[in-house]
Design a protein around this motif. Structure first.
Motif, short mmCIF file in Angstrom:
data_model
loop_
_atom_site.label_atom_id
_atom_site.label_comp_id
_atom_site.label_asym_id
_atom_site.label_seq_id
_atom_site.Cartn_x
_atom_site.Cartn_y
_atom_site.Cartn_z
N ALA A 1 0.84 -1.19 0.00
CA ALA A 1 0.00 0.00 0.00
C ALA A 1 0.89 1.25 0.00
CB ALA A 1 -0.91 0.00 1.23
N ARG A 2 0.28 2.40 -0.24
CA ARG A 2 1.02 3.66 -0.23
C ARG A 2 0.28 4.71 0.60
NH1 ARG A 2 2.53 1.91 -5.49
NH2 ARG A 2 4.80 2.09 -5.84
N ILE A 3 1.05 5.59 1.17
CA ILE A 3 0.48 6.76 1.84
C ILE A 3 0.02 7.74 0.77
CG2 ILE A 3 0.96 8.70 3.38
CD1 ILE A 3 3.13 6.91 4.69
N VAL A 4 -1.24 8.13 0.83
CA VAL A 4 -1.80 9.00 -0.21
C VAL A 4 -2.08 10.42 0.29
CG1 VAL A 4 -2.75 7.09 -1.54
CG2 VAL A 4 -4.15 8.16 0.24
N SER A 5 -2.07 10.59 1.62
CA SER A 5 -2.35 11.92 2.16
C SER A 5 -1.86 12.01 3.59
CB SER A 5 -3.85 12.22 2.09
OG SER A 5 -4.14 13.53 2.58
N LEU A 6 -1.57 13.26 4.03
CA LEU A 6 -1.21 13.54 5.42
C LEU A 6 -2.21 14.56 5.95
CD1 LEU A 6 2.66 13.97 4.95
CD2 LEU A 6 1.43 11.89 5.61
N PRO A 7 -3.41 14.13 6.33
CA PRO A 7 -4.49 15.05 6.69
C PRO A 7 -4.20 15.92 7.91
CG PRO A 7 -5.09 12.80 7.23
CD PRO A 7 -3.84 12.72 6.43
N GLY B 1 1.77 9.50 15.13
CA GLY B 1 2.40 10.39 16.11
C GLY B 1 3.02 11.61 15.43
N LYS B 2 3.21 12.66 16.19
CA LYS B 2 3.80 13.88 15.65
C LYS B 2 5.28 13.66 15.35
CE LYS B 2 0.56 16.92 18.10
NZ LYS B 2 0.41 18.01 19.09
N GLY B 3 5.75 14.31 14.30
CA GLY B 3 7.15 14.20 13.91
C GLY B 3 7.51 12.83 13.35
N HIS B 4 6.56 12.17 12.73
CA HIS B 4 6.75 10.79 12.28
C HIS B 4 7.72 10.63 11.11
CE1 HIS B 4 4.05 11.89 9.01
NE2 HIS B 4 3.13 12.26 9.90
#
Length: 371
Positions: free
Chosen positions: A267-273, A320-323
């Protein structure tokens, strides 16, 4: 440069996602391990529900496995297309499925097909139709050993049904079928106790059938969770299925079984909401969604993300933040339940030496191939 693991795909840029990928070398190792766990390969009757393609069936046949179990006419036909010697449709066919089953027998005469029954009315129907077609249909009596899904009680009614079926024309009564899919305790000691409880009852029935003057009935039993227990017994066939690909659910639950993970979802990351959230292209249509959110998929290269929500085409996780993840990053996901996940994909992409080499068509995921 990304560190290379066994599952890493070097030419992953050629692969659209979500995608089901399979690692043939690991599939072969799982088949070898299955054979190692039992005293006689002739006692193996693996279920094909997990993989649904010719290629794995042929690998099993190459390894000396000649008997198979399936749940649909399409799965049975695929095995007929492979010239599998012996195929049990682990289902009680009613019309029109029964008519399709008869057609299957006629179309693939080199395969010995059989099916299940758990009541006299169904036996009579099969008898009538088979006799009209000048056929003898191979039958196993389906026993309810605690799952309460199908089957007849092995303690009271099964002997009478066996006697009644033995008198019918168009039926060849072979034996007994017992599926214990309700037994999935993590503790193998508890699993063993539960298996021994129903097994003793089925053996008593087998002896009663013998004492009544009938030939000794064969017994087909179990699935993956109880396979190590039943494999240690004698004179019965075992029907594990998930072993061929394995999955996260069984990996965590049954530590005594050392099958390798042989299929993944890419799978792929498609967005960082939001700054802590990732949206991945792995929705309900991509992975089996019958379990709670936390038990649908586990990402091998992102093991700490927490699933927040899932819809048809999207999976949102908290990293998590700063991932440090980016849109377009590739994730390798291990389904908790591989069998229904495979059914969501037309094909499995083969990966060998960390590269794409081809595909295996999951033709038996359909309800119908030709029959």
């Amino acid at each position: 440069m990304t560190e290379q693991y066994w599952y890493t795909i070097e030419d992953v840029d050629q692969l659209d996602t979500p995608a089901l990928v399979v690692y043939p070398k690991r599939v072969k190792q799982n088949i070898d391990m299955l054979k190692y766990m039992i005293d006689d390969v002739f006692r193996l009757r693996p279920h094909i529900k997990t993989y649904k393609n010719k290629e794995v069936a042929l690998l099993m046949m190459d390894a000396g496995i000649t008997k198979f179990k399936c749940a649909t006419i399409a799965e049975a036909e695929m095995l007929g297309m492979c010239n599998a010697p012996d195929v049990l449709l682990a289902y009680q066919p009613t019309e029109p499925k029964l008519l399709r089953f008869i057609k299957l027998i006629q179309t693939y005469p080199d395969t010995k097909f059989s099916c299940l029954i758990d009541n006299e009315a169904s036996a009579n129907t099969i008898s009538t139709i088979a006799t009209d077609e000048n056929l003898s249909v191979n039958i196993y009596i389906d026993l309810n050993v605690g799952m309460n899904r199908t089957g007849i009680s092995p303690e009271n009614e099964a002997l009478q049904l066996y006697k009644a079926c033995f008198q019918l024309q168009g039926i060849n009564l072979i034996g007994l079928h017992a599926y214990d899919g309700h037994i999935h305790d993590a503790d193998i000691v508890i699993r063993t106790e539960k298996v021994n409880a129903w097994y003793g009852i089925v053996i008593k029935l087998q002896n009663e059938i013998l004492d009544s003057g009938f030939p000794k009935p064969l017994i087909i039993a179990g699935g993956s969770p109880t396979f190590p227990i039943l494999a240690s017994k004698k004179n019965l066939e075992c029907s594990p299925g998930t072993f061929v690909y394995w999955d996260r659910g069984y990996q965590l639950a049954f530590e005594e079984q050392h099958f390798l993970i042989a299929a993944l979802l890419v799978a792929r990351i498609v967005s960082l909401p939001e700054e802590n959230l990732l949206c991945i292209d792995c929705g309900h249509k991509s992975v089996a969604a019958e379990n709670v959110l936390a038990k649908r998929i586990y990402f091998l290269n992102a093991p700490d993300v927490k699933i927040i929500s899932q819809s048809e085409e999207h999976l949102v996780v908290d990293a998590g933040k700063g991932h440090g993840y980016k849109v377009g990053d590739v994730l390798y996901g291990l389904p908790y339940h591989i069998c229904p996940t495979v059914a969501l994909y037309e094909s499995a992409i083969t990966i060998e030496n960390n590269n794409i080499t081809g595909q295996w068509l999951n033709i038996a995921r359909d309800r119908k191939i030709t029959i």
